[in-house]
Design an enzyme around this catalytic site. Structure first.
Site, PDB file in Angstrom:
ATOM      1  N   SER A   1      -6.384  -3.206  -0.961  1.00  0.00           N
ATOM      2  CA  SER A   1      -5.880  -3.093   0.321  1.00  0.00           C
ATOM      3  C   SER A   1      -6.173  -1.524   0.919  1.00  0.00           C
ATOM      4  O   SER A   1      -6.180  -1.470   2.300  1.00  0.00           O
ATOM      5  CB  SER A   1      -4.467  -3.487   0.408  1.00  0.00           C
ATOM      6  OG  SER A   1      -3.695  -2.607  -0.478  1.00  0.00           O
TER       7      SER A   1
ATOM      8  N   GLU B   1       7.842   2.241  14.054  1.00  0.00           N
ATOM      9  CA  GLU B   1       8.491   3.119  13.053  1.00  0.00           C
ATOM     10  C   GLU B   1       7.528   3.418  11.833  1.00  0.00           C
ATOM     11  O   GLU B   1       6.513   2.433  11.690  1.00  0.00           O
ATOM     12  CB  GLU B   1       9.601   2.509  12.334  1.00  0.00           C
ATOM     13  CG  GLU B   1       9.489   1.429  11.313  1.00  0.00           C
ATOM     14  CD  GLU B   1       8.935   0.277  11.764  1.00  0.00           C
ATOM     15  OE1 GLU B   1       9.128  -0.068  12.928  1.00  0.00           O
ATOM     16  OE2 GLU B   1       8.460  -0.752  10.855  1.00  0.00           O
TER      17      GLU B   1
ATOM     18  N   LYS C   1      -4.536  -1.931   7.372  1.00  0.00           N
ATOM     19  CA  LYS C   1      -3.626  -1.986   8.753  1.00  0.00           C
ATOM     20  C   LYS C   1      -4.317  -1.705   9.893  1.00  0.00           C
ATOM     21  O   LYS C   1      -3.699  -2.314  11.016  1.00  0.00           O
ATOM     22  CB  LYS C   1      -2.485  -0.779   8.444  1.00  0.00           C
ATOM     23  CG  LYS C   1      -1.406  -1.061   7.551  1.00  0.00           C
ATOM     24  CD  LYS C   1      -0.477  -0.113   7.323  1.00  0.00           C
ATOM     25  CE  LYS C   1       0.936  -0.463   6.568  1.00  0.00           C
ATOM     26  NZ  LYS C   1       0.390  -0.049   5.059  1.00  0.00           N
TER      27      LYS C   1
HETATM   28  C1  LIG Z   1       1.009  -0.668   3.931  1.00  0.00           C
HETATM   29  C2  LIG Z   1       0.213  -0.800   2.831  1.00  0.00           C
HETATM   30  C3  LIG Z   1       0.533  -2.135   1.941  1.00  0.00           C
HETATM   31  C4  LIG Z   1       1.778  -2.815   1.972  1.00  0.00           C
HETATM   32  O1  LIG Z   1       1.696  -3.655   3.357  1.00  0.00           O
HETATM   33  P1  LIG Z   1       1.613  -5.213   3.105  1.00  0.00           P
HETATM   34  O2  LIG Z   1       1.905  -5.857   4.859  1.00  0.00           O
HETATM   35  O3  LIG Z   1       2.573  -5.903   2.326  1.00  0.00           O
HETATM   36  O4  LIG Z   1       0.303  -5.598   3.161  1.00  0.00           O
HETATM   37  C5  LIG Z   1      -0.167  -2.211   0.950  1.00  0.00           C
HETATM   38  N1  LIG Z   1      -1.421  -1.494   0.823  1.00  0.00           N
HETATM   39  C6  LIG Z   1      -1.660  -0.502   1.511  1.00  0.00           C
HETATM   40  C7  LIG Z   1      -2.737   0.427   1.205  1.00  0.00           C
HETATM   41  C8  LIG Z   1      -0.930  -0.054   2.524  1.00  0.00           C
HETATM   42  O5  LIG Z   1      -0.911   0.857   3.369  1.00  0.00           O
END
Ligand SMILES: *Cc1c(COP(=O)(O)O)cnc(C)c1O
Length: 411
Positions: free
Chosen positions: A387, A120, A98
């Site tokens: 992610s 938010e 993010k």
């Molecule tokens: C917020 C988050 C997601 C989901 O958000 P996307 O916009 O679908 O990528 C996925 N993995 C992690 C670690 C997150 O913090």
């Protein structure tokens, strides 16, 4: 042939008014139209500006720690029969992907002369990443959060406060994410000139799906080059979890033109894919509609309102999805499938114990899907977008699943 596909998939999309095929667009109150056009124009100018690109590239290297590595998970590969590679977004500053788009949005806001970032947050992940970017760039930051979530996600609330952000409770209705969106949007309408609503994924009205995608495309661009350097080949498969869809579109974007690379998006099947309210599998179970300012697949209730959704991964429980994903689904370029809570938790422990990497529960959905793919595609390479890291999830997982996985804590 691939040239037309190239253009259709990436360079021509979205259209000038923000459409990916029939999805996307901008469905917003008249009073916001001028301001949203200004943001679009400022972004289009800035993305060609060498000074802005240099500034962002420098922050990515020296602040976020990019490029994040691609790691060949050999232990897991040996067990599952396919070659698993992990794009380590969990190693970024603040622990997830993010920060890539939050820094971009914060820099844009600063260049536009805005004073404050607002957003938010549900579990607090977007709030923390944005508060971090605001602190660095030198902007005020207001984060709207449901009162219930504030109690549940205490460590993230503390982080935001330490970073200097104001956490403002949404106290109406169910006091969770939807109410936080309402509250943030109301506050934004009061002063769209001095504030920028920094959307947390590839969702919302134009230009956000395009802008957040562009900021996240660094993940795919790096990973594609790293695979070529490390293995001499492109991966056979790329897998990512899909909430709003930013980490997925970020890694997919570099491979859209590589027709031999199979792309897989993983939605949360939660507790039960067959029961409304027990999953958040938007494209698997939903239908096209309009919410939160854009057209995309969405999960609707009987009244056509956004359905209650659920996933063990709070970052994945959103009742719509980025419009580019809807387009990629209909076009057939990406296959969207699901992983349920149980499978995700099993993968959480599998990766922790095979490789010494504790993944976020969101990312665990992608890992679980890679393990499934290994059965049907033995010997192939599978690049997984990891992610985020699982530090935020450890207490929850141990409390609810510790017994089942042999975690017995002395107390
Ligand atoms: C917020 C988050 C997601 C989901 O958000 P996307 O916009 O679908 O990528 C996925 N993995 C992690 C670690 C997150 O913090």
């Amino acid at each position: 042939m691939s040239d037309t596909i190239t253009n259709t998939f990436l360079h021509d999309l979205p259209s000038a008014d923000g459409y990916f095929g029939e999805y996307g667009g901008s469905f917003i109150p008249d009073q916001l139209k001028a301001v949203m056009d200004e943001i679009t124009q400022a972004y289009l100018d800035i993305r060609e500006d060498p000074e802005f690109r240099r500034e962002l590239a420098e922050l990515y290297s020296h602040y976020v720690g990019r490029p994040s590595p691609v790691f060949h998970a050999r232990n897991l590969s040996r067990k599952c029969g396919a070659e698993i590679f992990l794009k380590r977004e969990d190693l970024n500053h603040t622990g997830a992907h993010k920060i890539n788009h939050c820094l971009g949005e914060a820099l844009l806001a600063k260049k536009m002369g805005k004073k404050k970032l607002i957003a938010e947050t549900g579990a607090g992940q977007h709030g923390v990443a944005l508060a971090t970017a605001a602190a660095l760039v030198g902007l005020e930051c207001d984060i709207y959060m449901g009162e219930v979530d504030i109690r549940k996600e205490h460590p993230n609330v503390v982080r935001m406060a330490i970073l200097g952000a104001r956490v403002i409770p949404a106290t109406h209705g169910r006091k969770t994410l939807k109410e936080a969106v309402d509250a943030a949007f109301e506050a934004y309408l009061e002063d769209p000139i001095n504030q920028l609503y920094a959307i947390g994924s590839v969702v919302g009205p134009h230009p956000f799906p395009m802008m957040v995608r562009d900021f996240q495309s660094i993940v795919g661009n790096e990973a594609r080059a790293q695979m070529l350097t490390q293995t001499g080949q492109l991966p056979d498969n790329v897998v990512a979890c899909v909430g709003g869809g930013s980490n997925a579109v970020g890694i997919f974007s570099a491979f859209l033109e590589d027709q031999d690379v199979k792309l897989w998006g993983v939605e949360p099947a939660g507790r039960d894919l067959e029961t409304d309210g027990e999953h958040a599998a938007t494209m698997t179970k939903g239908e096209p509609g309009i919410m939160h300012g854009f057209k995309s697949y969405m999960l609707k209730d009987a009244e056509g309102e956004p359905q209650e959704v659920y996933s063990v991964a709070s970052g994945l429980d959103y009742p719509s999805v980025g419009p580019q994903h809807s387009f990629l689904k209909d076009s057939g370029r990406v296959t969207y499938d699901t992983i349920n809570d149980q499978e995700a938790i099993e993968a959480f422990f599998e990766l922790s114990r095979s490789e010494g990497i504790i993944p976020a529960i969101e990312s665990s959905h992608a890992v679980a899907y890679a393990l499934k793919l290994a059965k049907t595609h033995p010997g192939e390479s599978i690049l997984v977008n990891l992610s985020g890291r699982g530090d935020k999830d450890i207490d929850f997982v141990v409390e609810h699943y510790g017994d089942a996985f042999g975690v017995h804590l002395a107390n």
